[in-house]
Scaffold this active site. Sequence first.
Site, PDB file in Angstrom:
ATOM      1  N   LEU A  33      39.231  30.156  35.245  1.00  0.00           N
ATOM      2  CA  LEU A  33      39.012  31.158  34.198  1.00  0.00           C
ATOM      3  C   LEU A  33      37.736  31.959  34.438  1.00  0.00           C
ATOM      4  O   LEU A  33      36.692  31.398  34.782  1.00  0.00           O
ATOM      5  CB  LEU A  33      38.954  30.469  32.831  1.00  0.00           C
ATOM      6  CG  LEU A  33      40.212  29.696  32.437  1.00  0.00           C
ATOM      7  CD1 LEU A  33      40.069  29.146  31.011  1.00  0.00           C
ATOM      8  CD2 LEU A  33      41.475  30.542  32.545  1.00  0.00           C
ATOM      9  N   GLY A  36      37.708  37.943  32.586  1.00  0.00           N
ATOM     10  CA  GLY A  36      38.978  38.595  32.247  1.00  0.00           C
ATOM     11  C   GLY A  36      39.810  37.705  31.338  1.00  0.00           C
ATOM     12  O   GLY A  36      40.314  38.134  30.292  1.00  0.00           O
ATOM     13  N   HIS A  37      39.941  36.440  31.729  1.00  0.00           N
ATOM     14  CA  HIS A  37      40.666  35.486  30.883  1.00  0.00           C
ATOM     15  C   HIS A  37      39.983  35.328  29.523  1.00  0.00           C
ATOM     16  O   HIS A  37      40.647  35.232  28.490  1.00  0.00           O
ATOM     17  CB  HIS A  37      40.735  34.109  31.563  1.00  0.00           C
ATOM     18  CG  HIS A  37      41.422  34.104  32.899  1.00  0.00           C
ATOM     19  ND1 HIS A  37      40.751  33.863  34.076  1.00  0.00           N
ATOM     20  CD2 HIS A  37      42.718  34.298  33.237  1.00  0.00           C
ATOM     21  CE1 HIS A  37      41.603  33.907  35.080  1.00  0.00           C
ATOM     22  NE2 HIS A  37      42.812  34.167  34.606  1.00  0.00           N
ATOM     23  N   LYS A 149      45.407  44.042  34.088  1.00  0.00           N
ATOM     24  CA  LYS A 149      45.139  43.848  35.512  1.00  0.00           C
ATOM     25  C   LYS A 149      46.433  43.685  36.303  1.00  0.00           C
ATOM     26  O   LYS A 149      46.578  44.196  37.409  1.00  0.00           O
ATOM     27  CB  LYS A 149      44.240  42.613  35.681  1.00  0.00           C
ATOM     28  CG  LYS A 149      44.187  42.000  37.059  1.00  0.00           C
ATOM     29  CD  LYS A 149      43.351  42.850  37.989  1.00  0.00           C
ATOM     30  CE  LYS A 149      43.064  42.198  39.314  1.00  0.00           C
ATOM     31  NZ  LYS A 149      44.022  41.292  39.859  1.00  0.00           N
ATOM     32  N   ASP A 150      47.380  42.912  35.732  1.00  0.00           N
ATOM     33  CA  ASP A 150      48.673  42.701  36.383  1.00  0.00           C
ATOM     34  C   ASP A 150      49.705  43.587  35.705  1.00  0.00           C
ATOM     35  O   ASP A 150      50.510  43.142  34.886  1.00  0.00           O
ATOM     36  CB  ASP A 150      49.050  41.225  36.312  1.00  0.00           C
ATOM     37  CG  ASP A 150      48.026  40.360  37.036  1.00  0.00           C
ATOM     38  OD1 ASP A 150      48.081  40.310  38.277  1.00  0.00           O
ATOM     39  OD2 ASP A 150      47.151  39.772  36.376  1.00  0.00           O
ATOM     40  N   GLN A 153      53.440  42.816  35.948  1.00  0.00           N
ATOM     41  CA  GLN A 153      53.729  41.572  35.221  1.00  0.00           C
ATOM     42  C   GLN A 153      53.907  41.873  33.725  1.00  0.00           C
ATOM     43  O   GLN A 153      54.803  41.319  33.074  1.00  0.00           O
ATOM     44  CB  GLN A 153      52.580  40.586  35.439  1.00  0.00           C
ATOM     45  CG  GLN A 153      52.682  39.299  34.647  1.00  0.00           C
ATOM     46  CD  GLN A 153      51.689  38.260  35.140  1.00  0.00           C
ATOM     47  OE1 GLN A 153      51.971  37.561  36.103  1.00  0.00           O
ATOM     48  NE2 GLN A 153      50.553  38.136  34.499  1.00  0.00           N
ATOM     49  N   LEU A 184      37.995  41.798  37.888  1.00  0.00           N
ATOM     50  CA  LEU A 184      37.806  40.354  38.028  1.00  0.00           C
ATOM     51  C   LEU A 184      39.114  39.704  38.450  1.00  0.00           C
ATOM     52  O   LEU A 184      40.175  40.031  37.933  1.00  0.00           O
ATOM     53  CB  LEU A 184      37.334  39.745  36.712  1.00  0.00           C
ATOM     54  CG  LEU A 184      35.946  40.145  36.246  1.00  0.00           C
ATOM     55  CD1 LEU A 184      35.561  39.367  35.001  1.00  0.00           C
ATOM     56  CD2 LEU A 184      34.918  39.915  37.326  1.00  0.00           C
TER      57      LEU A 184
HETATM   58  P1  PAJ Z   1      46.303  34.501  36.047  1.00  0.00           P
HETATM   59  O1  PAJ Z   1      46.161  35.266  37.302  1.00  0.00           O
HETATM   60  O2  PAJ Z   1      45.470  33.282  35.823  1.00  0.00           O
HETATM   61  O3  PAJ Z   1      46.039  35.508  34.868  1.00  0.00           O
HETATM   62  C1  PAJ Z   1      46.202  35.090  33.536  1.00  0.00           C
HETATM   63  C2  PAJ Z   1      46.118  36.309  32.622  1.00  0.00           C
HETATM   64  O4  PAJ Z   1      44.817  36.887  32.756  1.00  0.00           O
HETATM   65  C3  PAJ Z   1      47.131  37.394  33.009  1.00  0.00           C
HETATM   66  O5  PAJ Z   1      47.678  37.970  31.833  1.00  0.00           O
HETATM   67  C4  PAJ Z   1      46.272  38.373  33.775  1.00  0.00           C
HETATM   68  O6  PAJ Z   1      46.770  39.697  33.747  1.00  0.00           O
HETATM   69  C5  PAJ Z   1      44.967  38.269  33.018  1.00  0.00           C
HETATM   70  N1  PAJ Z   1      43.831  38.741  33.833  1.00  0.00           N
HETATM   71  C6  PAJ Z   1      43.478  38.354  35.088  1.00  0.00           C
HETATM   72  N2  PAJ Z   1      42.405  39.065  35.520  1.00  0.00           N
HETATM   73  C7  PAJ Z   1      42.084  39.915  34.513  1.00  0.00           C
HETATM   74  C8  PAJ Z   1      41.078  40.926  34.345  1.00  0.00           C
HETATM   75  N3  PAJ Z   1      40.185  41.193  35.295  1.00  0.00           N
HETATM   76  N4  PAJ Z   1      41.053  41.606  33.175  1.00  0.00           N
HETATM   77  C9  PAJ Z   1      41.968  41.355  32.196  1.00  0.00           C
HETATM   78  N5  PAJ Z   1      42.938  40.414  32.298  1.00  0.00           N
HETATM   79  C10 PAJ Z   1      42.995  39.711  33.439  1.00  0.00           C
HETATM   80  O7  PAJ Z   1      48.826  36.088  35.677  1.00  0.00           O
HETATM   81  C11 PAJ Z   1      48.915  34.875  35.834  1.00  0.00           C
HETATM   82  O8  PAJ Z   1      47.810  34.021  35.863  1.00  0.00           O
HETATM   83  C12 PAJ Z   1      50.243  34.167  35.984  1.00  0.00           C
HETATM   84  O9  PAJ Z   1      51.169  35.028  36.604  1.00  0.00           O
HETATM   85  C13 PAJ Z   1      50.833  33.670  34.621  1.00  0.00           C
HETATM   86  C14 PAJ Z   1      51.133  34.840  33.667  1.00  0.00           C
HETATM   87  C15 PAJ Z   1      49.861  32.684  33.968  1.00  0.00           C
HETATM   88  C16 PAJ Z   1      52.167  32.922  34.888  1.00  0.00           C
HETATM   89  O10 PAJ Z   1      51.968  31.857  35.749  1.00  0.00           O
END
Ligand code: PAJ
Length: 283
Positions: A33, A36-37, A149-150, A153, A184
Amino acid sequence: MNIIREPRLMQRESDGLRAAGKRIALVPTMGALHAGHEALIREAAARADAVVVSVFVNPAQFGPAEDLSRYPRDLERDTAVAAAAGASHVFAPGVQAMYPVGYQTYVTVGDVALPLEGAARPGHFRGVATVVAKLLNITRPHVSVFGQKDAQQVVVLRRMVADLDFGVEFVVVPTVREEDGLALSSRNAYLSPAERAQAPVLYRALRHAGDLVRGGERRGAALADAVAGEIARGSTAAVEYVAVTDAATLEPLATLAGGRRVLVSIAARFGSTRLIDNILLDV
Ligand code: PAJ
């Protein structure tokens, strides 16, 4: 902080929360984490009484040559970060609990899962959609929170939630960036110092696209070329794609039309590290 590792125990906990009239938010993550998370968790805490952060490195969404085995795992740290950002529950199942022997059901989203990341990473969105469907069924939230970010997705999961009647509110939080613009990502840790110094070029290139659109550029290909040109000028990264698409359908746009929301997205490799980034533009 309530740490739960078994799907059935999580379902029981969520049923109890619902029976007590509590509003539940789910923030799905793969752990490691970062800020962003944390922004997603804070948004969830503002919208619900109970915030479940799921931490699960989902094997189903990694390709055979991808970084599943080296993906960073530290549940103790993740739990502390989640708690500080406002989470009440961490759901951290093991792989066997999510995909027991004999598992054979998958969720496949249609057209929006095919281009961009879907083309570059075959099977990726099947894995993402499947695990998020499972997480929604396990945690039974009122609201779920994802990051821009995604970008693809978000589009794919929004489609799935609507098509399969999950009845969960779908909230998207803007991309959190370092001060130099780099989005991030847990994968930033893989960058060498030299690659890290170049990586902000992605966001600079995306902002340049914004400037061009505000200056009247309406040709999709010209925008994509300009973004790729910026990246080439400012780094040694290998661009996998620069795409100018409709933000909702992800269809490529030859011409940007007024009133339409445009998504410019990038995938590029810095050495062996693959980074993605995107920007939404209103025309
Ligand atoms: P993960 O890459 O851990 O990201 C979890 C969530 O955090 C996602 O919704 C992602 O878009 C968001 N996130 C990541 N970096 C970010 C940033 N810099 N700013 C804002 N939000 C950010 O995405 C996944 O996991 C997986 O595909 C998941 C949805 C958990 C399924 O396994």
